[in-house]
Design an enzyme around this catalytic site. Sequence first.
Site, short mmCIF file in Angstrom:
data_model
loop_
_atom_site.label_atom_id
_atom_site.label_comp_id
_atom_site.label_asym_id
_atom_site.label_seq_id
_atom_site.Cartn_x
_atom_site.Cartn_y
_atom_site.Cartn_z
N PHE A 46 0.81 -1.23 0.00
CA PHE A 46 0.00 0.00 0.00
C PHE A 46 0.84 1.27 0.00
O PHE A 46 0.31 2.36 0.15
CB PHE A 46 -0.94 0.01 1.21
CG PHE A 46 -2.00 -1.05 1.16
CD1 PHE A 46 -3.13 -0.89 0.37
CD2 PHE A 46 -1.86 -2.23 1.88
CE1 PHE A 46 -4.12 -1.87 0.31
CE2 PHE A 46 -2.85 -3.22 1.83
CZ PHE A 46 -3.97 -3.04 1.04
N LEU A 47 2.15 1.16 -0.13
CA LEU A 47 2.99 2.36 -0.06
C LEU A 47 2.61 3.33 -1.18
O LEU A 47 2.12 2.93 -2.23
CB LEU A 47 4.48 2.01 -0.17
CG LEU A 47 5.04 1.44 -1.47
CD1 LEU A 47 5.29 2.50 -2.52
CD2 LEU A 47 6.33 0.72 -1.19
N GLU A 64 4.20 6.27 -3.64
CA GLU A 64 5.48 6.82 -4.07
C GLU A 64 5.61 8.25 -3.58
O GLU A 64 4.63 8.98 -3.48
CB GLU A 64 5.59 6.73 -5.58
CG GLU A 64 5.87 5.31 -6.02
CD GLU A 64 5.91 5.17 -7.52
OE1 GLU A 64 6.30 6.12 -8.21
OE2 GLU A 64 5.54 4.08 -7.99
N CYS A 120 -0.44 2.66 -10.71
CA CYS A 120 -1.44 1.73 -10.17
C CYS A 120 -2.90 2.07 -10.43
O CYS A 120 -3.68 1.19 -10.76
CB CYS A 120 -1.24 1.60 -8.67
SG CYS A 120 0.32 0.81 -8.26
P1 NAI Z 1 8.76 -1.92 -11.57
O1 NAI Z 1 8.57 -1.99 -13.04
O2 NAI Z 1 9.43 -0.75 -10.96
O3 NAI Z 1 9.59 -3.22 -11.09
C1 NAI Z 1 9.34 -4.52 -11.52
C2 NAI Z 1 10.69 -5.20 -11.73
O4 NAI Z 1 10.49 -6.59 -11.94
C3 NAI Z 1 11.48 -4.68 -12.93
O5 NAI Z 1 12.72 -4.16 -12.52
C4 NAI Z 1 11.65 -5.93 -13.82
O6 NAI Z 1 12.90 -5.96 -14.50
C5 NAI Z 1 11.52 -7.05 -12.82
N1 NAI Z 1 11.14 -8.34 -13.37
C6 NAI Z 1 10.12 -8.62 -14.22
N2 NAI Z 1 10.08 -9.94 -14.48
C7 NAI Z 1 11.07 -10.51 -13.77
C8 NAI Z 1 11.53 -11.86 -13.61
N3 NAI Z 1 10.92 -12.87 -14.22
N4 NAI Z 1 12.60 -12.08 -12.81
C9 NAI Z 1 13.23 -11.06 -12.18
N5 NAI Z 1 12.84 -9.77 -12.29
C10 NAI Z 1 11.76 -9.50 -13.07
O7 NAI Z 1 7.31 -2.15 -10.92
P2 NAI Z 1 6.79 -1.71 -9.45
O8 NAI Z 1 6.26 -0.33 -9.47
O9 NAI Z 1 7.81 -2.10 -8.44
O10 NAI Z 1 5.53 -2.64 -9.34
C11 NAI Z 1 5.64 -4.03 -9.10
C12 NAI Z 1 4.27 -4.55 -8.72
O11 NAI Z 1 3.82 -3.91 -7.53
C13 NAI Z 1 3.20 -4.27 -9.78
O12 NAI Z 1 2.29 -5.34 -9.75
C14 NAI Z 1 2.52 -3.03 -9.27
O13 NAI Z 1 1.20 -2.95 -9.73
C15 NAI Z 1 2.58 -3.26 -7.77
N6 NAI Z 1 2.53 -2.05 -6.93
C16 NAI Z 1 3.20 -0.90 -7.28
C17 NAI Z 1 3.15 0.21 -6.45
C18 NAI Z 1 3.87 1.47 -6.83
O14 NAI Z 1 3.66 2.48 -6.14
N7 NAI Z 1 4.69 1.50 -7.85
C19 NAI Z 1 2.42 0.20 -5.19
C20 NAI Z 1 1.82 -1.05 -4.90
C21 NAI Z 1 1.87 -2.12 -5.76
#
Ligand code: NAI
Length: 480
Positions: free
Chosen positions: A158-159, A161, A272
């Site tokens: 729930f953080l 950014e 999100c």
């Molecule tokens: P992001 O795109 O910053 O990070 C995801 C990372 O996963 C990337 O660095 C990518 O290279 C890596 N990755 C993808 N497939 C991989 C694999 N098979 N093995 C190893 N690494 C792999 O995305 P973010 O923002 O961290 O979001 C991640 C999840 O968290 C999403 O589902 C998002 O909806 C959710 N989320 C995001 C929030 C936000 O504020 N950004 C808050 C709460 C949830």
Amino acid sequence: MVKICCIGAGYVGGPTMAVIALKCPKIEVAVVDISVPRINAWNSDQLPIYEPGLDEVVKQCRGKNLFFSTDVEKHVFEADIVFVSVNTPTKTRGLGAGKAADLTYWESAARMIADVSKSDKIVVEKSTVPVKTAEAIEKILTHNSKGINFQILSNPEFLAEGTAIKDLFKPDRVLIGGRETPDGLKAVKALKDVYAHWVPEENILTTNLWSAELSKLAANAFLAQRISSVNAMSALCEATGADVSQVSYAVGTDSRIGPKFLNASVGFGGSCFQKDILNLVYICECNGLPEVAEYWKQVIKINDYQKSRFVNRVVASMFNTVANKKVAILGFAFKKDTGDTRETPAIDVCKGLLGDKARLSIYDPQVTEDQIQRDLTMNKFDWDHPLHLQPMSPTTVKQVSVVWDAYEATKDAHAVCILTEWDEFKTLDYQKIYDNMQKPAFVFDGRNIINVDKLREIGFIVYSIGKPLDAWLKDMPAVA
Ligand code: NAI
């Protein structure tokens, strides 16, 4: 010693794991990613994301009990608890395109976990996923398990950014969903013990898997809905002469409603809100609930309306044409204190102005030229894939220049559009800006951060969302 591995070193994986490492010195935390540049950046002085307080946390633990690595398989193999925090983009093709979550990266992570594991593991969904994903992941893991026991938990993040470290240090709640079986409950307890190092017990909520998954989508839908509600009111305020700040203050003093998240703006952004609502809409449709789906769709429609309304206002005010006029864009990130531009309203506003042939000079204290050019040339939803799989921008938008100073951006401009609420934009020397601009000089404040009266006194024609309109603007109706 408990070992944790987090797959995905992004905005969520990096900060959450850094805080776990800081608060639990006896737990070894490895954050792994397939992206080499991202891991290199985590291991350098220039972290891949900007988040207040993050540098200090990482510096305190990196090399002690916090490691960043591309050796995904080794760390998964060694871990007791594996968090999965990979991308879950919106599908752009095939069944559910434009709405459903694309679980390609999640599935490949799950298959890899099954392949390399030689000991029992708790697998934690950190990514935001559709309801029932845990069930699908469970099937992948157990079908390939070779007798290993996998317990799946949902622990949505729930953080927010910009305040990620603060939120992680003192979360409103931590939510853990698991199976209501003896093994499931044991796994929930193990994860609860990790958070209990610093989160009070009463703030750690436990539910069944589906409730945890749905709660995350519901929470984001409610938050986005608040913004769309106040933005809808802002249009009505402009039409009637009411002031949206006064209206939201009056509404927010009702203790049942509360004062937070009631600021009118050019629209919500971030990785999100839109994605999670689209996902929710798709789930409703799949479950035969078209009325519920329609209800939530409206939240996105109002957000899109608010962005195009802003563009129309700019163009209409400037004699219905911005062709070849320099327009300064102050702020490109989707909100202050982050360099994140995913789904930022600035993209649609800039594209709208470029569509009317404006020349844009963009300044954001945290966003690079390369990022802005990529954002303006990328297709919808492409941003949500691992960096190395994203299309490189083949061309740059020639009418766009990116500068490193607000005064440079506004020099000789006809108009200034404030699209992010960075604090520094509140204290700019607007007299100096006015003196160096073309006349008449316009300010369009998409975040309601400037002192309208003061700027009008200087001589600007000012538009501030949801505020009583300048006489000039009243005579230039922004009809779509
Ligand atoms: P992001 O795109 O910053 O990070 C995801 C990372 O996963 C990337 O660095 C990518 O290279 C890596 N990755 C993808 N497939 C991989 C694999 N098979 N093995 C190893 N690494 C792999 O995305 P973010 O923002 O961290 O979001 C991640 C999840 O968290 C999403 O589902 C998002 O909806 C959710 N989320 C995001 C929030 C936000 O504020 N950004 C808050 C709460 C949830």
